[in-house]
Write an enzyme that holds these catalytic residues in place. Structure first.
Site, PDB file in Angstrom:
ATOM      1  N   CYS A  85       0.832  -1.201   0.000  1.00 34.90           N
ATOM      2  CA  CYS A  85       0.000   0.000   0.000  1.00 34.90           C
ATOM      3  C   CYS A  85       0.871   1.256   0.000  1.00 34.90           C
ATOM      4  O   CYS A  85       1.624   1.489  -0.937  1.00 34.90           O
ATOM      5  CB  CYS A  85      -0.966  -0.039   1.187  1.00 34.90           C
ATOM      6  SG  CYS A  85      -2.281   1.180   1.030  1.00 34.90           S
ATOM      7  N   TYR A  86       0.832   2.062   1.060  1.00 34.05           N
ATOM      8  CA  TYR A  86       1.662   3.267   1.096  1.00 34.05           C
ATOM      9  C   TYR A  86       3.127   2.921   0.866  1.00 34.05           C
ATOM     10  O   TYR A  86       3.851   3.660   0.185  1.00 34.05           O
ATOM     11  CB  TYR A  86       1.494   3.992   2.436  1.00 34.05           C
ATOM     12  CG  TYR A  86       2.286   5.276   2.504  1.00 34.05           C
ATOM     13  CD1 TYR A  86       1.751   6.469   2.032  1.00 34.05           C
ATOM     14  CD2 TYR A  86       3.590   5.289   3.011  1.00 34.05           C
ATOM     15  CE1 TYR A  86       2.492   7.642   2.065  1.00 34.05           C
ATOM     16  CE2 TYR A  86       4.338   6.450   3.045  1.00 34.05           C
ATOM     17  CZ  TYR A  86       3.784   7.624   2.575  1.00 34.05           C
ATOM     18  OH  TYR A  86       4.516   8.779   2.602  1.00 34.05           O
ATOM     19  N   HIS A 173      -3.815  -5.249   0.501  1.00 34.46           N
ATOM     20  CA  HIS A 173      -3.358  -5.718   1.818  1.00 34.46           C
ATOM     21  C   HIS A 173      -3.369  -7.246   1.886  1.00 34.46           C
ATOM     22  O   HIS A 173      -4.427  -7.845   1.999  1.00 34.46           O
ATOM     23  CB  HIS A 173      -4.252  -5.147   2.919  1.00 34.46           C
ATOM     24  CG  HIS A 173      -4.023  -3.687   3.101  1.00 34.46           C
ATOM     25  ND1 HIS A 173      -3.038  -3.190   3.913  1.00 34.46           N
ATOM     26  CD2 HIS A 173      -4.628  -2.610   2.543  1.00 34.46           C
ATOM     27  CE1 HIS A 173      -3.044  -1.872   3.863  1.00 34.46           C
ATOM     28  NE2 HIS A 173      -3.996  -1.486   3.038  1.00 34.46           N
ATOM     29  N   GLU A 175      -2.352  -9.002   4.285  1.00 37.49           N
ATOM     30  CA  GLU A 175      -2.406  -9.460   5.681  1.00 37.49           C
ATOM     31  C   GLU A 175      -3.820  -9.620   6.211  1.00 37.49           C
ATOM     32  O   GLU A 175      -4.012 -10.220   7.256  1.00 37.49           O
ATOM     33  CB  GLU A 175      -1.602  -8.503   6.575  1.00 37.49           C
ATOM     34  CG  GLU A 175      -2.181  -7.100   6.749  1.00 37.49           C
ATOM     35  CD  GLU A 175      -1.850  -6.125   5.607  1.00 37.49           C
ATOM     36  OE1 GLU A 175      -1.463  -6.596   4.514  1.00 37.49           O
ATOM     37  OE2 GLU A 175      -2.005  -4.918   5.792  1.00 37.49           O
ATOM     38  N   ASP A 231      -1.305 -15.084  30.310  1.00 37.26           N
ATOM     39  CA  ASP A 231       0.062 -14.580  30.124  1.00 37.26           C
ATOM     40  C   ASP A 231       0.990 -14.991  31.273  1.00 37.26           C
ATOM     41  O   ASP A 231       2.075 -15.512  31.038  1.00 37.26           O
ATOM     42  CB  ASP A 231       0.062 -13.055  29.971  1.00 37.26           C
ATOM     43  CG  ASP A 231      -0.853 -12.610  28.848  1.00 37.26           C
ATOM     44  OD1 ASP A 231      -1.246 -13.462  28.032  1.00 37.26           O
ATOM     45  OD2 ASP A 231      -1.194 -11.413  28.800  1.00 37.26           O
ATOM     46  N   LYS A 370      -0.463 -12.620  21.224  1.00 36.63           N
ATOM     47  CA  LYS A 370      -1.311 -13.437  22.104  1.00 36.63           C
ATOM     48  C   LYS A 370      -1.531 -14.853  21.552  1.00 36.63           C
ATOM     49  O   LYS A 370      -1.477 -15.828  22.299  1.00 36.63           O
ATOM     50  CB  LYS A 370      -2.664 -12.734  22.260  1.00 36.63           C
ATOM     51  CG  LYS A 370      -3.559 -13.352  23.303  1.00 36.63           C
ATOM     52  CD  LYS A 370      -3.186 -12.858  24.665  1.00 36.63           C
ATOM     53  CE  LYS A 370      -4.111 -13.342  25.737  1.00 36.63           C
ATOM     54  NZ  LYS A 370      -3.866 -12.629  26.996  1.00 36.63           N
TER      55      LYS A 370
END
Ligand code: XMP
Length: 515
Positions: A85-86, A173, A175, A231, A370
């Protein structure tokens, strides 16, 4: 930190909404990836010896005054660069291509046509495919030496490549899940263009982190505060793998946990033979909370008391020099850097770090997202119940008894109702689809009728939300028959409740918790 020989792909972030996701997807392809601001000095990039560099999207137009520029020094590094993209527009503009504001931008699902032979990234994939776009400027002409390999209605050059210079760009994109061949494109860049090996996996993470923790702490004693969440449990389990019985876990049970959750933690840890001090501090917390109704006052008291109890226990562990903390990569990125002190979660952690103890931090999850933490937990044999636990606030049920004092009686009611909700949500196999699901007890009473008599009892609020990151959330559309069952069971089985209501507010404007 992974060891030096780990192959790494750096994502240079131009401020795009999906930049973190790029790093996550690269890791899902089995290649370690880290994100750095695009403004980082080139020396820092060099030091990392990346196998490839990816330039992210960003909100600017390449023609905005002060718009971030393509880091030209990258051309001297001799590593493949993929602009997204950019990132692609900045690359095209810097190398003499024509980038202009298109008549209309492209936002959302867009049809992509592969042109020519499709090059390394798109060759052999369907000529017509869909992709996800989010841009206003477009590349109208590729720079010299580049081949245009795709177009869309609004982007004459939607993908470009210069294999001889090792430069690649895609306007869409890859992703986001709405680009069906996105992962394939990334995977090709990583493997075929950059020659990355598949080396990043839960097992390799465990091996590297165990090594790193051993190196950091040597023969010293290490303390870990367990909160009952994912966590800290995974961090503790990992450190145990590294230092064995030099680790002591301290689990401060403030009595504000959900039904059985404290027991599950204790059971899992003792099952592994991990030294654990389980402090039953319910009385202390309830005493300090007595008469307190303000949410922030509750939080403060619970946080302070937590540190006090933790410190008392930690001081008994002789010769400890290190404290394990379950900081995640997203916390590191959000706090904008790699300085340890900045990354300590405050609001979202019980109490934060006990400063007077003078312990050095061990943060074995610092580089992990995560989902990777969960995969590592599973790899280390932690039970699903722990690994897939929904987020739970540090002050626990203390902030779910709202508008009134936290008392043992109210905690018992809330815990019993919450347990029924959890059982039914699990039975309906919805637990993992929900970001959080829980009950709230507002301290008001309403009239009901049960048997022959009138009742005057508490309502229970059901709160269930879907979310990606807790910044925004939507109320979950739980099936009516599930709600009916939960309501019936709570009212019939929990003394002191005569009404169940459903919270149908999104965040914003509401928050996930009630206090
Ligand atoms: P809100 O209610 O602000 O919550 O939408 C966003 C996320 O943060 C959790 N939360 C807390 N976690 N201490 C914590 O450790 C707190 O005081 C606290 N308040 C909210 C909440 O459960 C949700 O995941």
């Amino acid at each position: 930190m992974p060891e030096a020989e780990t192959e790494e792909v750096l994502v240079l972030d131009f401020g795009g909404q999906y930049s973190q996701l790029i790093a996550r997807r690269i890791r899902e392809c089995g290649v370690f990836s880290e994100m750095l601001p695009a403004s980082v000095p080139i020396g820092t990039v060099l030091e990392r010896k990346p196998k490839a560099v990816v330039l992210s999207g960003g909100p600017a137009s390449v023609y905005d005054p002060g718009a971030p520029e393509f880091p030209g020094e990258l051309l001297e590094l001799d590593v493949p660069v993929l602009g997204i993209c950019y990132g692609m527009q900045a690359m095209a503009k810097a190398l003499g291509g024509r980038v202009e504001a298109a008549e209309a931008g492209e936002f959302g699902r867009t049809d992509l046509t592969v042109t020519g032979d499709g090059g390394a990234l798109l060759g052999g994939l369907p000529r017509e495919q869909s992709c996800w776009m989010s841009h206003r400027d477009s590349v109208f002409e590729a720079p010299e030496d580049f081949e245009a390999v795709a177009s869309t209605p609004g982007s004459p050059v939607a993908a470009l490549e210069s294999p001889s210079r090792g430069l690649y760009g895609i306007q869409f994109h890859p992703e986001v899940v709405h680009t069906p061949f996105g992962t394939e494109v990334l995977d090709r860049f990583l493997r075929e263009v950059a020659g990355c090996k598949e080396a990043w996996s839960p097992a390799s993470i465990v091996a590297e982190q165990v090594e790193a923790v051993r190196e950091q702490v040597g023969d010293s004693k290490v303390i870990c505060g367990l909160s009952g969440g994912v966590d800290s449990s995974v961090a503790a389990r990992l450190v145990f793998e590294a230092v064995g019985e030099n680790l002591t876990c301290v689990f401060v049970d403030h009595g504000l946990m959900r039904e059985n959750e404290a027991e599950q933690v204790v059971e899992a840890f003792s099952g592994f033979g991990i030294p654990l001090i389980h402090v039953d501090a319910e009385d202390r917390f309830l005493e300090r909370l007595s008469g307190v109704t303000e949410p922030e006052a509750k939080r403060k008291i619970i946080g302070e008391e937590f540190i006090r109890v933790f410190e008392e226990e930690a001081r008994k562990i002789e010769g400890a020099d290190y404290l394990v903390q379950g900081t995640l990569y997203s916390d590191v990125i959000e706090s904008g850097g790699s300085d340890h002190a900045e990354t300590i979660k405050s609001h979202h952690n019980v109490g934060g770090l006990p400063e007077d103890l003078d312990l050095e931090l061990v943060e074995p999850l610092r580089m992990l997202f995560k989902d990777e933490v969960r995969a590592v937990g599973t790899e280390l044999g932690l039970p699903d119940r722990l690994v897939w636990r929904q987020p739970f606030p540090g002050p626990g049920l203390g902030i779910r008894i709202v508008g009134g004092e936290v008392t043992r009686e109210r905690l018992d009611i809330l815990r019993a109702a919450d347990s029924i909700l959890q059982q039914e949500i699990r039975a309906a196999e919805l637990y993992r689809d929900l970001w959080q699901s829980f009950c709230v007890l507002p301290v008001v009473r309403s009239v009901g009728v049960q048997g022959d008599g009138r009742t005057y009892a508490y309502p229970i609020v059901i709160r269930a939300v879907t979310s990606e990151d807790a910044m925004t959330a939507d109320w979950a559309r739980l099936p009516y028959d599930l709600l009916e069952k939960v309501s019936n069971r709570i009212i019939n089985e929990v003394d002191g409740v005569n009404r169940v209501v459903l919270d149908i507010s999104s965040k914003p404007p509401a928050t996930i918790e009630w206090e």
